[in-house]
Design an enzyme around this catalytic site. Structure first.
Site, PDB file in Angstrom:
ATOM      1  N   ASP A  11      -0.812  -3.595   9.800  1.00 30.06           N
ATOM      2  CA  ASP A  11      -1.486  -3.441   8.808  1.00 30.06           C
ATOM      3  C   ASP A  11      -1.131  -3.987   7.689  1.00 30.06           C
ATOM      4  OD1 ASP A  11      -3.194  -1.919   6.924  1.00 30.06           O
ATOM      5  OD2 ASP A  11      -1.786  -0.588   6.288  1.00 30.06           O
ATOM      6  N   ASP A  13      -1.508  -3.474   3.637  1.00 28.56           N
ATOM      7  CA  ASP A  13      -1.328  -2.917   2.486  1.00 28.56           C
ATOM      8  C   ASP A  13      -0.414  -1.601   3.108  1.00 28.56           C
ATOM      9  OD1 ASP A  13      -4.132  -2.837   0.044  1.00 28.56           O
ATOM     10  OD2 ASP A  13      -3.604  -4.260   1.814  1.00 28.56           O
TER      11      ASP A  13
END
Length: 211
Positions: A11, A13
């Site tokens: 991922d 963020d």
């Protein structure tokens, strides 16, 4: 394309980077507090991610595209990220990032962090400012899982040789299809579902788990 030995998908963020990009963009609109609360609810899995993203992006209407440069300058890479990507490459692996965030920011930072391929949302722009809408299909939990599977297929990597690393509820499906799902800086539901939980916020801790 030469087959890779394995694939690591992160991922963006709060995983690849320490920031939540949409909150930095919301700063530019003076609406960080409301967007931050909505982001936290989405990451816990309390609300539908796509619906939440649309409402949060709507709060960005009018932000000039010149804000992208200011936001990129505020990005903080997660400790250990460059060490991890270098180790993946040394072992013949490939690093991917699939994000519910935005290409407009990720395109400028991913190459310097050793990321080989990435997918994210795009923001609609009208007359040099954000229109408050996502441009195209939203990268949600299903899209994250599908990206990992597609990249593994393209690279000739069996799913058992894939690692997914994430922090939020929209990472759970990606983590479930991967050979190893790692919760990093993660919400309780994600820690509970993960194969392993990485404790310190240092991505170099993952190196010991690489094939």
């Amino acid at each position: 394309m030469t087959a890779a030995r394995f694939l690591v998908v992160l991922d963006a963020d709060s995983t690849l980077i320490r920031n939540e990009v949409i909150e930095l963009l919301a700063d530019e609109a003076g609406r960080r507090a409301e967007v931050q609360a909505a982001t936290e609810a989405a990451m816990r899995g309390d609300v539908d991610f796509a619906a939440s993203l649309r409402s949060r992006v709507a709060a960005l209407v009018g932000v000039p595209v010149s804000a992208f440069e200011r936001v990129r300058a505020r990005i903080e890479p997660t400790p250990g990220v460059r060490e991890l990507t270098a180790a993946v490459h040394e072992r013949g692996g490939v690093v991917g990032v699939v994000s519910g965030g935005f290409h407009e920011i990720l395109d400028g930072i991913a190459p310097g962090l050793g990321v080989d391929r990435w997918r994210a949302n795009r923001l609609e722009v009208v007359d040099g400012a954000l229109a408050g809408r996502v441009d195209g299909e939203i990268v949600d939990a299903e899209a994250k899982a599908a990206s990992l599977q597609a990249w593994a297929s393209e690279l000739g990597v069996p799913l058992r040789s894939t690692i997914a690393i994430g922090d939020g509820a929209n990472d759970l499906k990606m983590m479930a299809v991967a050979g190893l799902g790692l919760a990093f800086n993660a919400k309780p539901a994600v820690r509970a579902a993960a194969s392993l939980v990485i404790g310190p916020q240092d991505l170099s801790e993952v190196i010991a788990l690489l094939p």
